[in-house]
Design an enzyme around this catalytic site. Structure first.
Site, PDB file in Angstrom:
ATOM      1  N   ASP A 164       0.821  -1.218   0.000  1.00 37.26           N
ATOM      2  CA  ASP A 164       0.000   0.000   0.000  1.00 37.26           C
ATOM      3  C   ASP A 164       0.856   1.270   0.000  1.00 37.26           C
ATOM      4  O   ASP A 164       0.611   2.197   0.777  1.00 37.26           O
ATOM      5  CB  ASP A 164      -0.961   0.008   1.193  1.00 37.26           C
ATOM      6  CG  ASP A 164      -2.075  -1.023   1.065  1.00 37.26           C
ATOM      7  OD1 ASP A 164      -1.971  -1.877   0.167  1.00 37.26           O
ATOM      8  OD2 ASP A 164      -3.013  -0.976   1.860  1.00 37.26           O
ATOM      9  N   ASP A 191      -0.578  -4.425  -3.730  1.00 36.63           N
ATOM     10  CA  ASP A 191      -1.549  -3.339  -3.960  1.00 36.63           C
ATOM     11  C   ASP A 191      -0.904  -1.970  -3.781  1.00 36.63           C
ATOM     12  O   ASP A 191      -1.482  -1.071  -3.160  1.00 36.63           O
ATOM     13  CB  ASP A 191      -2.738  -3.470  -2.991  1.00 36.63           C
ATOM     14  CG  ASP A 191      -3.459  -4.799  -3.102  1.00 36.63           C
ATOM     15  OD1 ASP A 191      -3.407  -5.413  -4.169  1.00 36.63           O
ATOM     16  OD2 ASP A 191      -4.064  -5.225  -2.097  1.00 36.63           O
TER      17      ASP A 191
END
Length: 341
Positions: A164, A191
């Site tokens: 992230d 991600d």
């Protein structure tokens, strides 16, 4: 250890949070030097149109730019983004000092901004929290930059973390805030570019990291969570995706449908981009949850090149037509906003 090694050797000293105020010179310019605090300079801004110049050094602190600092520019004093590093090491599961709980994903960010019209350029934003140092923590998201607010512009910025790295968000569920990233370097593993914003990445370099795990995929580059009403999600154009991991270890993307916004319809277009062998060319997309299969999302590519862009199973790689591609450009995504390089 890898991140801390990467961040050593930068010119200037290390600055702890809470150091002295920034030194002001000029009517709307604040200079931050190694004995100063970046946050103190942000707090000293009294209206739109200010510039904060950060001089070479590694600043170990958290920076939070509130919405009332509209039109702010934060930039490194040199043109080399490696010269100025703002870094901290909170994770989702890190306990807050006051005992009120953990930071959560958004709260883990080294850099947060809600200010409309923000420009950040010529510096590095990093989160050097490492999973290996904290095996007791399961919330391993550790954000380098969390941005929400319309007309956010990052120019020549390095964004470094693992899971992230870059959270591109909006001010509200029904807001279509626009963000533009030009000539940026973004690295991570899981991600590491994610969120709900209309976000354009042009001439950027995405780098997937090596991970010492036995499973695959080892991570994903993108995880959009675009609102269903928004025609534009994440667009990567004229960029490149490289990898420090083995061939095929990473997926290009997976859709994120948050529990607080189950009507989300993630949108991602990657076009005119060179995709390296680190991306699984046969099956570049995967699911985050089986209830929301990627095939039902707005995922598409156009004129990509490189071994990771090879089309071997056409149904696994939706492609835009030339006519459709005309709707997926920087101009169509950013509308009446024309950020200047």
């Amino acid at each position: 250890m890898r991140r801390r090694t990467l961040l050593t050797g930068i010119a200037g000293g290390v600055v702890a949070a809470g150091a002295g105020p920034a030194w002001a010179v000029g009517r709307r310019v604040l200079h931050v030097r190694p004995q100063d605090s970046v946050q103190a300079a942000v707090d000293a801004v009294t209206g739109p149109g200010w510039t904060i110049v950060v001089h070479p050094g590694t600043y170990r602190q958290v920076v939070d730019i509130p919405a009332d600092k509209a039109g702010l520019t934060l930039r490194g004093a040199t043109r080399d983004p490696r010269d100025v590093v703002i870094v901290y090491d909170n994770a989702n599961g890190t306990q807050k000092p006051d005992g009120s709980g953990t930071y959560g994903t958004a709260g883990s960010a080294t850099f947060t901004s809600a200010a409309p019209g923000l420009t950040v350029r010529d510096l590095t934003l990093a989160n050097d929290w490492l999973r290996a140092d904290h095996p007791e923590i399961t919330g391993t998201q550790a954000v380098a930059a969390y941005t929400y607010g319309d007309r956010t512009h990052f120019e020549n910025v390095r964004l470094l973390a693992h899971q992230d790295t870059l959270f591109v968000e909006t001010t509200a569920l029904d807001a279509f805030d626009r963000q533009y990233f030009h000539r940026c370097y973004i690295e991570g593993d899981v991600d590491f570019v994610f969120g709900r914003a209309t976000a354009v990445f042009e001439d950027c370099h995405f780098r997937t990291l090596r991970r010492d795990v036995t499973f695959t995929p080892k991570g994903m580059v993108f995880a959009p969570s675009t609102a269903r009403a928004n025609p534009h999600g994440i667009l990567a154009v004229r960029s490149r995706i490289t990898s420090a991991a083995e061939d095929g270890a990473y997926k290009l993307a997976r859709p994120w449908v948050p529990s607080y916004e189950t009507t989300a319809w993630p949108s991602l277009v990657v076009r005119d981009t060179r995709i390296g062998s680190g991306i699984d060319a046969v099956a570049p997309y995967t699911n985050m949850r089986e209830a929301y299969p990627w095939q039902t999302m707005r995922f598409a590519e156009y004129r990509n090149t490189g071994p990771g862009a090879e089309i071997t199973v056409p149904e696994n790689r939706p492609q835009l037509t030339a006519a459709e591609a005309e709707s997926h450009t920087k101009k169509t995504y950013l509308g009446d906003w024309r950020p200047r390089a």
